[in-house]
Motif scaffolding. Structure first.
Motif, PDB file in Angstrom:
ATOM      1  N   ILE A 167     -13.394 -12.441 -28.777  1.00  0.00           N
ATOM      2  CA  ILE A 167     -12.754 -12.280 -30.072  1.00  0.00           C
ATOM      3  C   ILE A 167     -13.040 -13.512 -30.929  1.00  0.00           C
ATOM      4  N   GLU A 168     -13.603 -13.294 -32.097  1.00  0.00           N
ATOM      5  CA  GLU A 168     -13.922 -14.389 -33.010  1.00  0.00           C
ATOM      6  C   GLU A 168     -12.655 -14.875 -33.719  1.00  0.00           C
ATOM      7  N   PRO A 169     -12.648 -16.150 -34.147  1.00  0.00           N
ATOM      8  CA  PRO A 169     -11.468 -16.679 -34.838  1.00  0.00           C
ATOM      9  C   PRO A 169     -11.102 -15.838 -36.058  1.00  0.00           C
ATOM     10  N   GLY A 170      -9.820 -15.526 -36.188  1.00  0.00           N
ATOM     11  CA  GLY A 170      -9.346 -14.740 -37.322  1.00  0.00           C
ATOM     12  C   GLY A 170      -9.502 -13.244 -37.153  1.00  0.00           C
ATOM     13  N   LYS A 171     -10.131 -12.825 -36.057  1.00  0.00           N
ATOM     14  CA  LYS A 171     -10.344 -11.403 -35.811  1.00  0.00           C
ATOM     15  C   LYS A 171      -9.257 -10.846 -34.881  1.00  0.00           C
ATOM     16  N   GLU A 172      -9.199  -9.507 -34.801  1.00  0.00           N
ATOM     17  CA  GLU A 172      -8.219  -8.834 -33.967  1.00  0.00           C
ATOM     18  C   GLU A 172      -8.914  -7.918 -32.963  1.00  0.00           C
ATOM     19  N   PHE A 173      -8.236  -7.716 -31.842  1.00  0.00           N
ATOM     20  CA  PHE A 173      -8.712  -6.784 -30.825  1.00  0.00           C
ATOM     21  C   PHE A 173      -7.544  -5.876 -30.463  1.00  0.00           C
ATOM     22  N   ASP A 174      -7.747  -4.594 -30.641  1.00  0.00           N
ATOM     23  CA  ASP A 174      -6.680  -3.613 -30.421  1.00  0.00           C
ATOM     24  C   ASP A 174      -6.923  -2.917 -29.089  1.00  0.00           C
ATOM     25  N   TYR A 175      -6.053  -3.173 -28.113  1.00  0.00           N
ATOM     26  CA  TYR A 175      -6.199  -2.552 -26.792  1.00  0.00           C
ATOM     27  C   TYR A 175      -5.205  -1.411 -26.650  1.00  0.00           C
ATOM     28  N   LYS A 176      -5.707  -0.241 -26.285  1.00  0.00           N
ATOM     29  CA  LYS A 176      -4.855   0.916 -26.036  1.00  0.00           C
ATOM     30  C   LYS A 176      -4.939   1.291 -24.558  1.00  0.00           C
ATOM     31  N   LEU A 177      -3.786   1.571 -23.961  1.00  0.00           N
ATOM     32  CA  LEU A 177      -3.754   1.934 -22.557  1.00  0.00           C
ATOM     33  C   LEU A 177      -4.649   3.134 -22.263  1.00  0.00           C
ATOM     34  N   LYS A 178      -5.325   3.075 -21.140  1.00  0.00           N
ATOM     35  CA  LYS A 178      -6.179   4.182 -20.726  1.00  0.00           C
ATOM     36  C   LYS A 178      -5.411   5.215 -19.902  1.00  0.00           C
ATOM     37  N   LEU A 179      -4.324   4.781 -19.246  1.00  0.00           N
ATOM     38  CA  LEU A 179      -3.476   5.704 -18.498  1.00  0.00           C
ATOM     39  C   LEU A 179      -2.009   5.436 -18.820  1.00  0.00           C
ATOM     40  N   PRO A 180      -1.251   6.452 -19.227  1.00  0.00           N
ATOM     41  CA  PRO A 180       0.179   6.270 -19.494  1.00  0.00           C
ATOM     42  C   PRO A 180       0.906   5.765 -18.254  1.00  0.00           C
ATOM     43  N   GLY A 181       1.837   4.855 -18.448  1.00  0.00           N
ATOM     44  CA  GLY A 181       2.605   4.318 -17.333  1.00  0.00           C
ATOM     45  C   GLY A 181       2.027   3.058 -16.734  1.00  0.00           C
ATOM     46  N   ASN A 182       0.776   2.743 -17.059  1.00  0.00           N
ATOM     47  CA  ASN A 182       0.194   1.484 -16.599  1.00  0.00           C
ATOM     48  C   ASN A 182       0.790   0.312 -17.372  1.00  0.00           C
ATOM     49  N   ALA A 214      -1.758  -3.043 -27.359  1.00  0.00           N
ATOM     50  CA  ALA A 214      -1.555  -4.481 -27.559  1.00  0.00           C
ATOM     51  C   ALA A 214      -2.533  -4.948 -28.630  1.00  0.00           C
ATOM     52  N   LEU A 215      -2.001  -5.539 -29.685  1.00  0.00           N
ATOM     53  CA  LEU A 215      -2.836  -6.068 -30.756  1.00  0.00           C
ATOM     54  C   LEU A 215      -3.004  -7.567 -30.549  1.00  0.00           C
ATOM     55  N   VAL A 216      -4.248  -7.971 -30.267  1.00  0.00           N
ATOM     56  CA  VAL A 216      -4.552  -9.364 -29.974  1.00  0.00           C
ATOM     57  C   VAL A 216      -5.194  -9.995 -31.197  1.00  0.00           C
TER      58      VAL A 216
END
Length: 235
Positions: A167-182, A214-216
């Motif tokens: 992730i570059e400075p000032g940028k965002e990485f949006d992670y979405k769960l691949k399996l519910p409940g994890n 999770a928004l990083v």
């Protein structure tokens, strides 16, 4: 959220081996840090030149090694042997039983690597070995481990997904769960981030047991390991 700042980890200095333990391991015991869901061990190891872990056994555990500096020399009872360098990932399903050794391949420099254990989905499977080189530095995100080998990832005997993100400075990485409940455990290999309001620096860890995404946000150039693992049954 469960915060594990880098300076709160357990530490062992054996001379030839210096190891930071996020979770209880060997002589480091913390009842509040036994695991995060199926994630049982997250060791940040440094092995001196010409040294290593001699042949020893495992069973019914998924073992992942990620070199961060230098090269590991591997050999096991299944006939697998060779070198694992930075940019490569190794995974072993110990299953019914396996013996192996991991040594520093260099006589001049230390090797630094992550040793990660994940509790398996199915017990008593035949041992299995996998190793692959990934283009981790040049991609925004790379799936390195999954239960089905999707996107060219290595296969794990668990409903777990490991991703390396740059992730570059000032940028965002949006992670979405691949399996519910994890749940999601984030480990900062280098850099500084903020995730869901929590700030993390190099070698900090953060567990989020229940989430959909999770928004990083990165405040510095960051390399991040995201480990999505089952929570149910591993309380």
């Amino acid at each position: 959220m469960i915060s594990h700042p880098s300076e709160t980890r357990g530490f062992a200095n054996h001379g030839w081996l210096k190891s930071h333990h996020t979770f209880s391991f060997a002589n480091y015991y913390n009842p509040s840090r036994m695991n995060f869901g199926a994630l049982r061990v997250l060791n940040d190891d440094s092995v001196a030149s010409g040294n290593g872990f001699g042949t020893h056994p495992h069973r019914d555990m998924e073992i992942i090694s990620i070199p961060l500096q230098g090269t590991l020399k591997h050999q096991d009872s299944q006939g697998n042997k060779g070198l694992i360098k930075k940019g490569e990932v190794q995974i072993m399903s110990a299953g019914t039983g396996i013996t192996h050794s991991e040594e520093n391949a260099s006589k001049e420099e230390d090797v630094k690597f992550l040793q990660i254990w994940v509790m398996p989905k199915e017990l008593g499977i035949p041992p299995r070995y996998g190793q692959k080189e990934f283009n981790l530095k040049d991609q925004a995100s790379t799936l390195i481990v999954s239960p089905d080998g999707r996107e060219g990832s290595l296969v794990i005997n668990q409903d777990a997904f490991f991703t390396v993100a740059n992730i570059e400075p000032g940028k965002e990485f949006d992670y979405k769960l691949k399996l519910p409940g994890n749940g999601l455990y984030l480990f900062v290999l280098g850099g500084e981030i903020e995730v869901n309001g929590a700030k993390l620096k190099t070698r900090d860890g953060l567990g989020i047991p229940a989430l959909e995404r999770a928004l990083v946000k990165a405040s510095a150039k960051t390399e991040l390991l995201l480990m999505e693992v089952p929570m149910k049954g591993f309380e």
